[in-house]
Design a protein around this motif. Sequence first.
Motif, PDB file in Angstrom:
ATOM      1  N   TRP A 135     129.965  48.378 144.015  1.00 59.78           N
ATOM      2  CA  TRP A 135     130.224  47.316 145.070  1.00 59.78           C
ATOM      3  C   TRP A 135     129.196  46.357 145.170  1.00 59.78           C
ATOM      4  CZ3 TRP A 135     128.647  46.730 150.332  1.00 59.78           C
ATOM      5  CH2 TRP A 135     129.443  45.876 151.023  1.00 59.78           C
ATOM      6  N   VAL A 136     127.983  46.388 145.414  1.00 62.98           N
ATOM      7  CA  VAL A 136     126.789  45.472 145.326  1.00 62.98           C
ATOM      8  C   VAL A 136     126.941  44.480 144.234  1.00 62.98           C
ATOM      9  CG1 VAL A 136     124.369  45.134 145.255  1.00 62.98           C
ATOM     10  CG2 VAL A 136     125.406  46.990 147.032  1.00 62.98           C
ATOM     11  N   ARG A 137     127.098  45.091 143.157  1.00 67.87           N
ATOM     12  CA  ARG A 137     127.302  44.369 141.644  1.00 67.87           C
ATOM     13  C   ARG A 137     128.492  43.391 142.074  1.00 67.87           C
ATOM     14  NH1 ARG A 137     125.462  48.585 139.133  1.00 67.87           N
ATOM     15  NH2 ARG A 137     127.378  49.410 138.674  1.00 67.87           N
ATOM     16  N   GLY A 138     129.399  43.970 142.301  1.00 63.75           N
ATOM     17  CA  GLY A 138     130.698  43.033 142.227  1.00 63.75           C
ATOM     18  C   GLY A 138     131.063  42.233 143.431  1.00 63.75           C
ATOM     19  N   HIS A 139     130.456  42.534 144.448  1.00 60.01           N
ATOM     20  CA  HIS A 139     130.549  41.562 145.998  1.00 60.01           C
ATOM     21  C   HIS A 139     129.238  40.955 146.342  1.00 60.01           C
ATOM     22  CE1 HIS A 139     134.748  42.810 146.296  1.00 60.01           C
ATOM     23  NE2 HIS A 139     134.297  43.989 145.739  1.00 60.01           N
TER      24      HIS A 139
ATOM     25  N   GLY B 156     128.828  39.103 141.966  1.00 62.24           N
ATOM     26  CA  GLY B 156     130.109  38.750 142.409  1.00 62.24           C
ATOM     27  C   GLY B 156     130.255  36.959 142.666  1.00 62.24           C
ATOM     28  N   LEU B 157     129.028  36.583 142.984  1.00 62.14           N
ATOM     29  CA  LEU B 157     128.839  35.186 143.356  1.00 62.14           C
ATOM     30  C   LEU B 157     128.283  33.981 142.346  1.00 62.14           C
ATOM     31  CD1 LEU B 157     127.171  35.844 146.857  1.00 62.14           C
ATOM     32  CD2 LEU B 157     129.743  35.303 146.489  1.00 62.14           C
ATOM     33  N   THR B 158     128.139  34.479 141.289  1.00 58.57           N
ATOM     34  CA  THR B 158     127.548  33.700 140.054  1.00 58.57           C
ATOM     35  C   THR B 158     128.526  32.871 139.698  1.00 58.57           C
ATOM     36  OG1 THR B 158     126.702  35.832 139.044  1.00 58.57           O
ATOM     37  CG2 THR B 158     126.806  33.948 137.645  1.00 58.57           C
ATOM     38  N   ALA B 159     129.917  32.983 139.790  1.00 61.82           N
ATOM     39  CA  ALA B 159     130.633  31.541 139.365  1.00 61.82           C
ATOM     40  C   ALA B 159     130.426  30.552 140.488  1.00 61.82           C
ATOM     41  CB  ALA B 159     131.990  32.147 139.143  1.00 61.82           C
ATOM     42  N   PHE B 160     130.451  30.903 141.740  1.00 61.01           N
ATOM     43  CA  PHE B 160     130.381  30.017 142.626  1.00 61.01           C
ATOM     44  C   PHE B 160     128.933  29.353 142.584  1.00 61.01           C
ATOM     45  CE2 PHE B 160     133.410  33.136 144.267  1.00 61.01           C
ATOM     46  CZ  PHE B 160     134.459  32.363 144.394  1.00 61.01           C
ATOM     47  N   ALA B 161     127.833  30.173 142.458  1.00 58.11           N
ATOM     48  CA  ALA B 161     126.589  29.775 142.515  1.00 58.11           C
ATOM     49  C   ALA B 161     126.461  28.513 141.218  1.00 58.11           C
ATOM     50  CB  ALA B 161     125.537  30.739 142.414  1.00 58.11           C
ATOM     51  N   ALA B 162     127.133  28.495 140.454  1.00 56.32           N
ATOM     52  CA  ALA B 162     127.210  27.699 139.360  1.00 56.32           C
ATOM     53  C   ALA B 162     127.731  26.276 139.410  1.00 56.32           C
ATOM     54  CB  ALA B 162     127.755  28.246 137.878  1.00 56.32           C
ATOM     55  N   ILE B 163     128.523  26.270 140.694  1.00 51.17           N
ATOM     56  CA  ILE B 163     129.237  24.971 141.094  1.00 51.17           C
ATOM     57  C   ILE B 163     128.215  24.002 141.612  1.00 51.17           C
ATOM     58  CG2 ILE B 163     130.958  23.867 142.532  1.00 51.17           C
ATOM     59  CD1 ILE B 163     132.452  26.726 142.359  1.00 51.17           C
ATOM     60  N   ALA B 164     128.181  22.881 140.826  1.00 48.88           N
ATOM     61  CA  ALA B 164     126.951  21.915 141.355  1.00 48.88           C
ATOM     62  C   ALA B 164     127.303  21.070 142.639  1.00 48.88           C
ATOM     63  CB  ALA B 164     126.837  20.693 140.075  1.00 48.88           C
TER      64      ALA B 164
ATOM     65  N   VAL C 299     124.549  43.085 150.083  1.00 50.16           N
ATOM     66  CA  VAL C 299     125.700  42.211 149.980  1.00 50.16           C
ATOM     67  C   VAL C 299     125.690  41.125 151.071  1.00 50.16           C
ATOM     68  CG1 VAL C 299     128.385  42.046 150.114  1.00 50.16           C
ATOM     69  CG2 VAL C 299     127.101  43.805 148.980  1.00 50.16           C
ATOM     70  N   ASN C 300     125.519  41.456 152.359  1.00 48.31           N
ATOM     71  CA  ASN C 300     125.557  40.479 153.341  1.00 48.31           C
ATOM     72  C   ASN C 300     124.237  39.420 152.862  1.00 48.31           C
ATOM     73  OD1 ASN C 300     127.346  41.553 154.833  1.00 48.31           O
ATOM     74  ND2 ASN C 300     126.013  42.525 156.232  1.00 48.31           N
ATOM     75  N   SER C 301     123.294  39.689 152.380  1.00 53.28           N
ATOM     76  CA  SER C 301     121.929  38.838 151.993  1.00 53.28           C
ATOM     77  C   SER C 301     122.437  37.823 150.952  1.00 53.28           C
ATOM     78  CB  SER C 301     120.672  39.718 151.662  1.00 53.28           C
ATOM     79  OG  SER C 301     120.370  40.425 152.706  1.00 53.28           O
ATOM     80  N   ALA C 302     123.174  38.499 149.965  1.00 46.91           N
ATOM     81  CA  ALA C 302     123.393  37.498 149.029  1.00 46.91           C
ATOM     82  C   ALA C 302     124.598  36.515 149.295  1.00 46.91           C
ATOM     83  CB  ALA C 302     124.076  38.502 147.636  1.00 46.91           C
ATOM     84  N   ARG C 303     125.545  36.963 150.065  1.00 41.04           N
ATOM     85  CA  ARG C 303     126.479  36.198 150.559  1.00 41.04           C
ATOM     86  C   ARG C 303     126.005  34.994 151.600  1.00 41.04           C
ATOM     87  NH1 ARG C 303     131.296  40.529 151.798  1.00 41.04           N
ATOM     88  NH2 ARG C 303     131.937  40.914 149.596  1.00 41.04           N
ATOM     89  N   LEU C 304     125.286  35.409 152.487  1.00 42.07           N
ATOM     90  CA  LEU C 304     124.589  34.458 153.454  1.00 42.07           C
ATOM     91  C   LEU C 304     123.396  33.471 152.739  1.00 42.07           C
ATOM     92  CD1 LEU C 304     123.704  36.923 156.340  1.00 42.07           C
ATOM     93  CD2 LEU C 304     125.245  34.770 156.255  1.00 42.07           C
TER      94      LEU C 304
END
Length: 188
Positions: A65-69, A73-81, A125-130
């Motif tokens: 769950w941590v890996r995916g969420h 799970g945020l890698t694609a979004f992080a790549a958006i410049a 998960v919260n930390s990564a999302r925040l």
Amino acid sequence: MAVVSESTRLSAQDWARAALKAIADGGVAAVAVEPLARTLGVTKGSFYAHYRNRDELIAAALAEWVRGHGEGGLTAFAAIADPAQRLRELLTAVVQAVQPLAPSVHLSLLGERNDPRVRNAVSRVNSARLEILVRTYRELGLSPSRAESRARVAYAAILGLSHLAQTDPDGPDSAVLADEAAAIFLPA
């Protein structure tokens, strides 16, 4: 979940994903080997080929769950410049993922927050999302403290939408919610 024939060899990840579905449906207490084996259409011997006990399965499910969420799970979004586009796409993806009456691993785990394994997974998960939200708001020109508070409010709204979706089958269309979220949480 699809039934698997006895001749099909399940992976440890298959078991972890089945455990996550059980967590979403009923919390950590719902993770039990025999019912999961029945759901997967295999004997519990398949389980013991991958895990020694239920605790290992729960740890693997939480790690999945941590890996995916979380960060993964945020890698694609992080790549958006473009930060405005990143925020819009993040909000849209989250809102569109919210399904009426659908169980949520995250919300189920909140009821288990006294379990150190759960607390750690939810925290990660919260930390990564925040982190991605704060970074995005900083790139949009907000001060560090304002970016932090805006990120927390946006994230609280996202969790709130998930909660409402579990109890309100007649909520607004996800496209409408995505537009509203973008209007509210994108800085003017």
